[in-house]
Design a protein around this motif. Sequence first.
Motif: not given
Length: 227
Positions: A6-10, A50-54, A100-102
């Motif tokens: 689940v990640e909004d940055e395609k 799961l990405d946090v900021m979605l 933690t990204k990156p």
Amino acid sequence: MRILLVEDEKRMAQALCEILRLEKYEVDACFNGLDALDAIKSDIYDIIILDVMLPGVSGYEIARRVRSQGNNTPILMLTAKSELDDKVTGLDSGADDYLTKPFMVKELLARLRALGRRTLGTTDSVLSFGDIVLDTSNLMLSCIANAQSVRLSEKEYKILEYLISNSSQILTREQLAVKIWGFESDAEYNNVEVYMSFTRKKLAFIEAKTKIKAVRGVGYELRYENV
Ligand code: CA
């Protein structure tokens, strides 16, 4: 092992999907929280990244809802470095681990392997039906009556786990195909039959009286034939 990403940055999602597929994971991607909640309901995933900021529903909220529905699928949460409280909030909301990204791909893969081991060897460590026992920690199938046992492949294990967990009903080939191979796989229904026959051979090998019965035109069910 099937992963929901689940990640909004395609671009990021695409790159991760490629890496994970190279590592022989099966991956589906969702780009927003609502799609993710729908996908998770199918209960076919072994791990959720799961990405946090979605957009829509945040990763925290998704983790909370998933856990409140009694779903224990391991969750690896992805957080940005700037979000300092994220580790605590993430784990509080029900995530099993965070990154933690990156991050380095090597690190991601190591975390996934750890969570994957947990998936295969988790909660109910023993499932049973009729005269068979399935040990989820080592994928061993045993017959109680004669103490014979055999190791299952991951797919055989998943088939039996699914049949035992739903032993009061007949499971259709469609349900089995989705559960074992996922929505977007190119698995044909005859794959289900092929793996059913492998699984039946394992049951026959340990001389269990529990059998997988085909219900014509409907699907499959487990039956214990103590005669
Ligand atoms: Ca994001």
